[in-house]
Motif scaffolding. Structure first.
Motif, PDB file in Angstrom:
ATOM      1  N   ASP A  47       0.667  -1.454  -0.196  1.00  0.00           N
ATOM      2  CA  ASP A  47       0.022  -0.301   0.347  1.00  0.00           C
ATOM      3  C   ASP A  47       1.045   1.413  -0.163  1.00  0.00           C
ATOM      4  O   ASP A  47       2.008   1.207   1.433  1.00  0.00           O
ATOM      5  CB  ASP A  47      -1.007  -0.036   1.021  1.00  0.00           C
ATOM      6  N   SER A  48       0.787   1.823  -1.308  1.00  0.00           N
ATOM      7  CA  SER A  48       1.805   3.443  -1.046  1.00  0.00           C
ATOM      8  C   SER A  48       0.893   4.545  -1.078  1.00  0.00           C
ATOM      9  O   SER A  48       0.913   5.639  -1.069  1.00  0.00           O
ATOM     10  CB  SER A  48       2.073   3.381  -2.653  1.00  0.00           C
ATOM     11  N   THR A  49      -0.413   4.466   0.069  1.00  0.00           N
ATOM     12  CA  THR A  49      -1.267   5.951  -0.099  1.00  0.00           C
ATOM     13  C   THR A  49      -0.509   6.347   0.897  1.00  0.00           C
ATOM     14  O   THR A  49      -0.562   8.194   0.355  1.00  0.00           O
ATOM     15  CB  THR A  49      -2.782   5.177   0.630  1.00  0.00           C
ATOM     16  N   LEU A  50       0.304   6.365   2.206  1.00  0.00           N
ATOM     17  CA  LEU A  50       1.134   7.186   2.463  1.00  0.00           C
ATOM     18  C   LEU A  50       1.437   7.929   1.790  1.00  0.00           C
ATOM     19  O   LEU A  50       1.881   9.157   1.832  1.00  0.00           O
ATOM     20  CB  LEU A  50       1.169   6.437   3.965  1.00  0.00           C
ATOM     21  N   THR A  51       2.328   7.066   1.338  1.00  0.00           N
ATOM     22  CA  THR A  51       3.346   8.048  -0.035  1.00  0.00           C
ATOM     23  C   THR A  51       2.486   9.077  -0.727  1.00  0.00           C
ATOM     24  O   THR A  51       2.798  10.389  -1.082  1.00  0.00           O
ATOM     25  CB  THR A  51       4.350   7.684  -0.682  1.00  0.00           C
ATOM     26  N   LYS A  52       1.673   8.742  -1.244  1.00  0.00           N
ATOM     27  CA  LYS A  52       1.116   9.667  -1.940  1.00  0.00           C
ATOM     28  C   LYS A  52      -0.209  10.687  -1.179  1.00  0.00           C
ATOM     29  O   LYS A  52       0.118  11.603  -1.771  1.00  0.00           O
ATOM     30  CB  LYS A  52      -0.247   8.607  -2.891  1.00  0.00           C
ATOM     31  N   TYR A  53      -0.306  10.645   0.116  1.00  0.00           N
ATOM     32  CA  TYR A  53      -0.451  11.617   0.980  1.00  0.00           C
ATOM     33  C   TYR A  53       0.197  12.934   1.116  1.00  0.00           C
ATOM     34  O   TYR A  53       0.073  13.753   0.731  1.00  0.00           O
ATOM     35  CB  TYR A  53      -1.013  11.128   1.833  1.00  0.00           C
TER      36      TYR A  53
END
Length: 310
Positions: free
Chosen positions: A288-294
């Motif tokens: 999951d790369s959600t935090l990086t994209k955030y």
């Protein structure tokens, strides 16, 4: 391919007092030293990847050197302005600045500055895929350097990059290793750019495992310099190498680190490119790369506590 630039920095030699007793060296008049101070500040912003600010200082330096009639300073500032335009994608404009810098250097017999400027011009032509013209320019640069007993790692590096573009990989390897052998270990800029070029050559020839140590050397040098864009470029290249090696977890790690730096310096173009790689590798790993994209989205919009370019 990245980082063909060569930032010009001159050392100002001051006239020492001839009086008995060895008095301290006189400080140069403010109008003499002001241009060099602007160059130093511009170079600081350049290393951070803050090109709007560094361009302001390089133009300021150009005006100050022009007003005080210092041809070497004028040519230096023009060369550095060209570097900013080239790294930000306006290669045609960059070539104009390099050519003017070269002409001034030749007229004032500043052959070291002339070789720097014309080598950078060749790099711009390579970037524009004008390979025949670039080769002629490099031949001219080599001729000037040979006549004046000058050795420039950037000339060797640019010749190597030209060979990579022409797919003459054996020639590229020979000359880039020659460039690497000529690098002063204390010169982090040359260390990074030559190792990066060799890593790129290894990628082009499918030698992915061999590419990794070259990119690591470039990364180590750029970290010491604090050259943020260079660090991001190196990390991206490492991610690409590990993707080819199908080591997707490792590749994801490097892409995450790279894209966050690009976001911090507001490099929208490279963020877009790396986001594609990030998505592809994330799908491969199921991570999951959600935090990086955030973070990337917020930082691109200027919502960062540490704004590197303010």
């Amino acid at each position: 391919m990245k980082r063909y630039y060569f930032l010009s920095v001159c050392t100002l030699f001051f006239i020492l007092s001839a009086c008995a007793g060895g008095k301290p060296a006189h400080r140069p008049p403010k109008h003499i030293s002001a241009g060099m101070e602007a160059i130093k500040k511009g170079n600081g912003w350049f290393k951070k990847g803050c090109y709007r600010h560094c361009l302001e200082y390089f133009f300021m330096a150009h005006e100050l050197f022009t007003a005080s009639d210092q041809p070497k300073g004028v040519s230096m500032s023009l060369n550095n302005i060209g570097n900013v335009y080239r790294i930000t994608g306006d290669t045609k404009k960059a070539i104009l600045y390099y050519e003017e810098s070269f002409q001034i250097c030749m007229l004032s017999h500043d052959y070291e500055g002339a070789v720097q400027a014309i080598s950078n011009r060749a790099a711009g032509l390579i970037k524009e895929n004008k390979l025949e013209e670039a080769e002629k320019v490099l031949d001219t640069a080599d001729s000037i350097a040979d006549k004046n007993n000058l050795v420039f790692v950037s000339l060797l590096k640019n010749r190597g990059i030209l060979f990579i573009k022409k797919k003459e990989y054996d020639h590229a390897q020979d000359i880039l290793h020659k460039a690497l052998a000529s690098v002063d270990p204390k010169n982090n800029l040359d260390t990074a750019t030559v190792n990066y070029a060799l890593g790129t050559l290894m990628l082009k020839t499918g030698k992915f495992e061999i590419a990794v140590p070259f990119f690591q050397e470039a990364l180590d040098a750029d970290r010491i310099s604090g050259f943020y864009k260079g660090i991001a470029d190196d990390l991206s290249a490492m991610g690409t190498a590990f993707t080819h090696l199908e080591k997707y977890d490792t590749a994801l790690n490097y892409f995450k680190r790279s894209i966050k730096i690009y976001a911090l310096i507001r490099d929208h173009e490279n963020v877009t490119k790396i986001r594609e790689h990030l998505d592809m590798v994330s799908e491969k790993t199921g991570a999951d790369s959600t935090l990086t994209k955030y973070f990337v989205t917020n930082w691109l919009e200027g919502d960062a506590q540490t704004n590197l370019c303010d």
